[in-house]
Design a protein around this motif. Structure first.
Motif, PDB file in Angstrom:
ATOM      1  N   ILE A  95       6.741   4.632   4.438  1.00 19.21           N
ATOM      2  CA  ILE A  95       6.244   5.980   4.198  1.00 19.21           C
ATOM      3  C   ILE A  95       4.726   5.951   4.347  1.00 19.21           C
ATOM      4  O   ILE A  95       4.043   5.235   3.623  1.00 19.21           O
ATOM      5  CB  ILE A  95       6.662   6.492   2.801  1.00 19.21           C
ATOM      6  N   ARG A  97       2.014   8.426   4.106  1.00 15.50           N
ATOM      7  CA  ARG A  97       1.609   9.778   3.734  1.00 15.50           C
ATOM      8  C   ARG A  97       0.094   9.896   3.686  1.00 15.50           C
ATOM      9  O   ARG A  97      -0.481  10.867   4.125  1.00 15.50           O
ATOM     10  CB  ARG A  97       2.215  10.150   2.382  1.00 15.50           C
ATOM     11  N   TYR A  98      -0.545   8.899   3.096  1.00 15.81           N
ATOM     12  CA  TYR A  98      -2.012   8.868   3.039  1.00 15.81           C
ATOM     13  C   TYR A  98      -2.495   7.930   4.136  1.00 15.81           C
ATOM     14  O   TYR A  98      -1.910   6.864   4.321  1.00 15.81           O
ATOM     15  CB  TYR A  98      -2.462   8.312   1.689  1.00 15.81           C
ATOM     16  N   ARG A 101      -3.092   4.117   3.102  1.00 12.79           N
ATOM     17  CA  ARG A 101      -2.078   3.398   2.329  1.00 12.79           C
ATOM     18  C   ARG A 101      -0.700   3.621   2.916  1.00 12.79           C
ATOM     19  O   ARG A 101      -0.381   4.738   3.309  1.00 12.79           O
ATOM     20  CB  ARG A 101      -2.044   3.914   0.871  1.00 12.79           C
ATOM     21  N   LEU A 103       3.542   2.779   2.206  1.00 15.69           N
ATOM     22  CA  LEU A 103       4.525   2.306   1.244  1.00 15.69           C
ATOM     23  C   LEU A 103       5.733   1.750   2.003  1.00 15.69           C
ATOM     24  O   LEU A 103       6.291   2.418   2.869  1.00 15.69           O
ATOM     25  CB  LEU A 103       4.922   3.490   0.340  1.00 15.69           C
ATOM     26  N   LEU A 151       1.845  -0.943  -0.190  1.00 21.06           N
ATOM     27  CA  LEU A 151       2.595  -0.958  -1.451  1.00 21.06           C
ATOM     28  C   LEU A 151       4.017  -1.396  -1.149  1.00 21.06           C
ATOM     29  O   LEU A 151       4.728  -0.729  -0.398  1.00 21.06           O
ATOM     30  CB  LEU A 151       2.682   0.457  -2.031  1.00 21.06           C
ATOM     31  N   ARG A 182       0.012  -4.286  -3.127  1.00 10.92           N
ATOM     32  CA  ARG A 182       0.476  -3.746  -4.397  1.00 10.92           C
ATOM     33  C   ARG A 182       1.986  -3.913  -4.433  1.00 10.92           C
ATOM     34  O   ARG A 182       2.659  -3.609  -3.443  1.00 10.92           O
ATOM     35  CB  ARG A 182       0.131  -2.253  -4.437  1.00 10.92           C
ATOM     36  N   TYR A 271      -1.526   3.620 -15.736  1.00  8.18           N
ATOM     37  CA  TYR A 271      -2.094   4.130 -14.493  1.00  8.18           C
ATOM     38  C   TYR A 271      -1.652   5.577 -14.265  1.00  8.18           C
ATOM     39  O   TYR A 271      -2.466   6.490 -14.301  1.00  8.18           O
ATOM     40  CB  TYR A 271      -1.661   3.217 -13.342  1.00  8.18           C
ATOM     41  N   TYR A 272      -0.352   5.784 -14.071  1.00  5.12           N
ATOM     42  CA  TYR A 272       0.132   7.141 -13.864  1.00  5.12           C
ATOM     43  C   TYR A 272       1.165   7.513 -14.922  1.00  5.12           C
ATOM     44  O   TYR A 272       1.962   6.675 -15.359  1.00  5.12           O
ATOM     45  CB  TYR A 272       0.832   7.269 -12.496  1.00  5.12           C
ATOM     46  N   ASP A 314       3.949  14.657  -8.204  1.00  5.58           N
ATOM     47  CA  ASP A 314       4.093  14.381  -6.779  1.00  5.58           C
ATOM     48  C   ASP A 314       4.588  15.684  -6.179  1.00  5.58           C
ATOM     49  O   ASP A 314       5.711  16.123  -6.445  1.00  5.58           O
ATOM     50  CB  ASP A 314       5.099  13.234  -6.564  1.00  5.58           C
ATOM     51  N   LYS A 321       0.090  13.336  -4.565  1.00  5.13           N
ATOM     52  CA  LYS A 321       0.000  13.449  -6.020  1.00  5.13           C
ATOM     53  C   LYS A 321      -1.125  14.394  -6.440  1.00  5.13           C
ATOM     54  O   LYS A 321      -2.253  14.230  -6.004  1.00  5.13           O
ATOM     55  CB  LYS A 321      -0.223  12.065  -6.613  1.00  5.13           C
TER      56      LYS A 321
END
Ligand SMILES: *Cc1c(COP(=O)(O)O)cnc(C)c1O
Ligand code: SF4
Length: 363
Positions: A95, A97-98, A101, A103, A151, A182, A271-272, A314, A321
Motif C-alpha cells: 500500500i 498511500r504516502y 512511506r 506498507l 512498514l 518499521r 503513538y496512535y 484513518d 490519517k
C-alpha cells in the motif's frame, strides 16, 4: 540439510494449540457453538492459549477483543475496505498511500484474530502470503526512490519464521533509499513468547528499526508482555504502541490512563489512538469521536506528555490519517489568543509578538 529434526519454537507450539473452532470455544468458555459458527465461517477465530489465559470473565475486555460476536454479521453500514487499501496498492500486498512511506503486507496470519480488525476482510483467510508476491513488492520499493520508510504489516509480520523475516529485512536494508524500517506486530501483547532473544538478535542488525505494537487494555500488561518489551528495548529496538479505541473495552478515561502509563513503564511510547474504522462487522465497537477527544484531553492534563498518543481517524476512502485534537485555542480576540490551561482556566497569549518586539526595540 533436513530441517524437520529441529525443535519447534515454544511460541509455535503455543500457537498450534489455539482455540479455532466453535467446539473448542464451547469447551473452554462455554459459548453456544450455534451462535458462533456462522460468524467464524465468515471471519476466522484464533485465541492462543496465552491470550485465552487472560480472560477472567465473560464479556471482559480481553474476551470482547477475541471472542466472536453474532453482531459481527449485523453491520449493514460497514465497508469491507473503507480505507480503499486495494485501490492504493500498485502491486499486491503493497500500500503506497504516502509518497515517502510504503506498507508491505508480509503475512496474513496473527497470534489472535481481533474482532475489530480493520483488515478483517483478509486476516486468517486463504493461503499464506506467497514469496513471489513479496518479491514483486520488494521490486516495486527498489524502483521507487521516494520511499524512505517501509512498514512491515499484516496480519502480523512476526508470525513469519525467523529466517523468512530475516530474508525480507536483508533485502530491504540493501535498498539505499530505504532509511527506516518499521514492524507492526501485536505479538508483544498477544503472544509475548514470540519475542525470543534469537528474534531480538536478528532485529538488532537492521537498525534503525522501530517496532510498533498494539495494546488495548491494562489487563494485557502482564509480566510476560513486560518481559517481551524489555527484551526488545534491551536490544535497542525503539518501541511504540497503537491502540484502538473500543467501546466497552477501553473507552473510559481511567482505563486509558492506566494503559498509557503502564506502557510507558514498559518502555513503550504511546503513538496512535485510532478511532474505529468503518469496517464491516465492527460497528458494535465504535465510539463517538467526542468520547475519544475527552479521553485524550484527560490524558493531556493528568499524565505525562509521553503518555499521550495522537488520536487519529484513518479517513474513509483512503484520505490518510487525520488528527482529532482537543483544541486548547478557544478564540482569537483582537490582539491576543485565548487558550485553556490544564485546569480548564482561560489564559491569554499576545498575537503578532514578533512585530511588537521589533517596534519596541526601535522605540
Ligand atoms: C498508517 C499508514 C502509514 C504510516 O503512517 P504514519 O503516520 O507515518 O504512522 C503508512 N502507510 C499506510 C498505508 C498507512 O495506513
Ligand atoms: S493482530 Fe492486528 S492485524 Fe491481526 S487481527 Fe489483530 S488487529 Fe488485525
Amino acid at each position: 540439510m533436513r530441517r524437520s529434526g529441529r525443535r519447534r519454537p515454544g511460541w509455535l507450539s503455543l500457537l498450534l494449540r489455539s482455540v479455532e473452532s466453535a467446539q473448542a470455544l464451547h469447551r473452554h468458555l462455554g459459548v453456544d457453538p450455534g451462535s458462533i459458527l456462522p460468524v467464524i465461517q465468515r471471519y476466522p477465530m484464533r485465541i492462543n492459549p496465552y491470550y485465552l489465559s487472560l480472560i477472567q470473565n465473560p464479556q471482559d475486555p480481553i474476551w470482547k477483543q477475541v471472542v466472536p460476536d453474532p453482531r459481527e454479521l449485523e453491520d449493514p453500514q460497514g465497508l469491507e475496505d473503507p480505507l480503499e487499501e486495494e485501490k492504493h496498492s500498485p502491486v499486491p500486498n503493497l500500500i503506497h498511500r504516502y509518497p515517502d512511506r510504503a506498507l508491505l503486507i508480509v503475512s496474513n496470519r496473527c497470534a489472535v484474530y481481533c474482532r475489530f480488525c480493520n483488515r478483517k476482510r483478509k486476516v486468517g483467510k486463504g493461503p499464506p502470503v506467497d514469496p513471489g508476491t513479496i518479491r514483486d513488492a520488494l521490486d516495486y520499493i527498489r524502483h521507487h526512490g521516494e520511499i524512505r520508510e517501509v512498514l512491515l504489516s499484516g496480519g502480523d509480520p512476526l508470525l513469519l519464521p525467523d529466517e523468512m523475516l530475516e530474508g525480507i529485512l536483508t533485502e530491504l536494508r540493501a535498498i539505499p533509499h530505504v532509511e527506516i524500517l518499521r514492524i507492526g506486530s501485536r505479538t508483544p501483547c498477544t503472544l509475548p513468547q514470540r519475542i525470543t532473544w534469537g528474534l531480538c538478535r536478528i532485529l538488532k542488525r537492521f537498525q534503525p528499526l522501530f517496532l510498533i505494537t498494539h495494546f488495548n487494555h491494562p489487563k494485557e500488561l502482564t509480566p510476560q508482555a513486560r518481559a517481551a518489551c524489555g527484551r526488545l528495548a534491551d536490544s535497542g529496538i525503539p518501541l511504540a504502541c497503537q491502540t484502538v479505541l473500543l467501546r466497552g473495552v477501553n473507552d473510559q478515561k481511567e482505563v486509558m490512563a492506566e494503559l498509557m502509563q503502564g506502557l510507558l513503564t514498559m518502555r513503550v511510547r504511546p503513538y496512535y489512538l485510532f478511532q474505529t474504522d468503518l469496517v464491516r462487522g465492527t460497528a458494535h465497537f465504535r465510539t463517538p469521536i467526542e468520547r475519544g477527544i475527552e479521553i485524550v484531553d484527560h490524558l493531556r492534563r493528568k499524565t505525562s506528555g509521553l503518555c499521550v498518543p495522537h488520536y487519529v481517524l484513518d479517513l474513509p476512502g483512503g484520505g490518510g490519517k487525520a488528527p482529532l485534537t482537543p483544541s486548547c485555542l478557544m478564540e482569537v480576540e483582537g490582539d491576543h489568543y485565548l487558550l485553556v490551561d490544564h485546569e480548564g482556566e482561560p489564559r491569554s497569549y499576545p498575537r503578532e509578538t514578533g512585530n511588537r518586539i521589533k517596534a519596541n526595540s526601535r522605540g
